[in-house]
Each structure stands twice: as C-alpha cells, then as structure tokens.
Design a protein around this motif. Structure first.
Motif, PDB file in Angstrom:
ATOM      1  N   UNK A 101       0.790  -1.226   0.000  1.00 16.31           N
ATOM      2  CA  UNK A 101       0.000   0.000   0.000  1.00 16.31           C
ATOM      3  C   UNK A 101       0.825   1.281   0.000  1.00 16.31           C
ATOM      4  N   UNK A 102       2.122   1.204  -0.167  1.00 16.81           N
ATOM      5  CA  UNK A 102       2.951   2.411  -0.157  1.00 16.81           C
ATOM      6  C   UNK A 102       3.146   2.895  -1.591  1.00 16.81           C
ATOM      7  N   UNK A 103       2.680   4.097  -1.852  1.00 15.42           N
ATOM      8  CA  UNK A 103       2.815   4.674  -3.188  1.00 15.42           C
ATOM      9  C   UNK A 103       4.083   5.516  -3.303  1.00 15.42           C
ATOM     10  N   UNK A 104       4.356   6.320  -2.267  1.00 16.56           N
ATOM     11  CA  UNK A 104       5.487   7.246  -2.332  1.00 16.56           C
ATOM     12  C   UNK A 104       5.872   7.636  -0.911  1.00 16.56           C
ATOM     13  N   UNK A 105       6.971   8.368  -0.762  1.00 15.84           N
ATOM     14  CA  UNK A 105       7.422   8.838   0.541  1.00 15.84           C
ATOM     15  C   UNK A 105       8.323  10.037   0.335  1.00 15.84           C
ATOM     16  N   UNK A 106       8.364  10.881   1.335  1.00 14.67           N
ATOM     17  CA  UNK A 106       9.182  12.097   1.294  1.00 14.67           C
ATOM     18  C   UNK A 106       9.767  12.357   2.674  1.00 14.67           C
ATOM     19  N   UNK A 107      10.952  12.925   2.677  1.00 13.88           N
ATOM     20  CA  UNK A 107      11.567  13.348   3.931  1.00 13.88           C
ATOM     21  C   UNK A 107      10.705  14.459   4.528  1.00 13.88           C
ATOM     22  N   UNK A 108      10.526  14.417   5.826  1.00 14.38           N
ATOM     23  CA  UNK A 108       9.668  15.374   6.526  1.00 14.38           C
ATOM     24  C   UNK A 108      10.385  15.760   7.818  1.00 14.38           C
ATOM     25  N   UNK A 109      11.304  16.674   7.750  1.00 16.39           N
ATOM     26  CA  UNK A 109      12.121  17.015   8.910  1.00 16.39           C
ATOM     27  C   UNK A 109      13.318  16.066   8.991  1.00 16.39           C
ATOM     28  N   UNK A 110      14.081  16.206  10.056  1.00 15.98           N
ATOM     29  CA  UNK A 110      15.305  15.406  10.205  1.00 15.98           C
ATOM     30  C   UNK A 110      15.039  13.933  10.521  1.00 15.98           C
TER      31      UNK A 110
END
Length: 189
Positions: A101-110
């Motif tokens: 179910x994971x489409x994408x991901x992005x860094x969000x803070x450290x």
C-alpha cells in the motif's frame, strides 16, 4: 468485539496511547480508520495465527532467509499480506506498514518521513529517510524471494543426487519397516 484480522485493505498499524494509558492500535484501511484495544503486535500475532502460522514462525522464516534484524513478516502470501516494522517490535512506538500500500514517501524534517499510501492518505512516521528506504527495499526483496520460492518447482531430473524410480519399479515395505524398490509387481495379500 471480534478480534481484528489483517486483510488486503489493511494499510498500516499505528500504536497509540489510550486515555487509560494502555497501548492500542489505529488501523489504517483503504476506506476507514479503526481504533482497536489490542497492540499492533497482538493484531499481527492473531492475524498470522488466523492464516495458519504463528508470528514467531513467520519471523523465523524471514530470519532463515537472511533478514536477521527487524524482518518483514509475511502474514499470508496467497493474499499478498507483507508487513514490515519501522523499528524493533519490542518498542511501544513500533509502526507496521503494508508493503503493497505504499505509493510514495518524502523526507519530513530530520527524523520523519511522510508516507503516501495508495488511497491518497499521508501518514508521518518517526524514522529517518535512509532507514525507511532500506526497510521498504528489504520488504520488497523478501516478497520477491518468497514469490520465487513458491513458483513451480523443478522436476526430479534437475536434481542429479535424487533417484527417480521408473513405472516398472514399485515401492515395497521391507522387514525393517522402511521402503525398498522392487522390479516386479508386489503380491497383494
């Protein structure tokens, strides 16, 4: 209440502290979010049992394939239910994600990653980007390896160390209670 069973709609298991201080679970599904009185580990444990195995057995299987530390778990290969932890399962804050179910991901803070699920929902997870990517790729590799192992197996003549008996030969039980090969048809008593 009936025990929750992970299904193809289950996207993530997120721990939370209930008002009474007990650890419980937010279940993110494709079309809803559920609050369960069980911990994420209890949900995984019960779901593995429901599909004919144990969490411990599934974990040992992954470890035997080389995934020694915090391995992904195959809850049910037939349904494509592969989950992976973002930290040690012994930690209260351990998040479990469905690989499918994971489409994408992005860094969000450290120290956080924003995970974009297939239904458009976004959830922040407490892990560094490189750690998240490593765990996601390990889950993908694990899933691929299991699928390969379940593909049609090779025939006996591809294994030179195996003996294959011909249709003219028969298996018989010998006097020690083990089996032998006999070239003539055994007498039926």
């Amino acid at each position: 209440m009936d025990q929750y069973i992970i299904s193809q709609k289950t996207m993530a298991l997120l721990p939370y502290d209930s008002p009474d201080g007990s650890l419980q679970t937010w279940v993110i599904e494709e079309e809803r979010i559920l609050s369960l009185p069980q911990t994420p580990y209890q949900v995984l444990h019960y779901s593995c049992g429901y599909f004919g195995s144990t969490f411990s057995g599934r974990k040992k299987g992954a470890v035997s394939m080389g995934y020694k530390s915090m391995p992904p778990i195959c809850i049910c290969s037939e349904l494509g239910l592969y989950f992976f932890p973002l930290m040690s399962e012994a930690r209260r804050e351990c998040v479990w994600l469905s690989h499918t179910h994971i489409r994408d991901w992005r860094k969000c803070g450290e120290r956080h990653v924003m995970v974009h699920l297939m239904n458009g929902r976004k959830i922040p997870v407490p892990v560094q980007l490189n750690v998240f990517q490593s765990k996601l790729m390990r889950a993908a590799q694990f899933r691929y390896q299991l699928c390969e192992r379940m593909a049609p197996r090779r025939s006996a003549n591809e294994y030179p160390e195996m003996l294959e008996i011909s249709s003219a030969e028969h298996l018989i039980i010998n006097e020690r209670g083990t089996y032998s090969i006999c070239e003539k048809t055994p007498a039926v008593e």
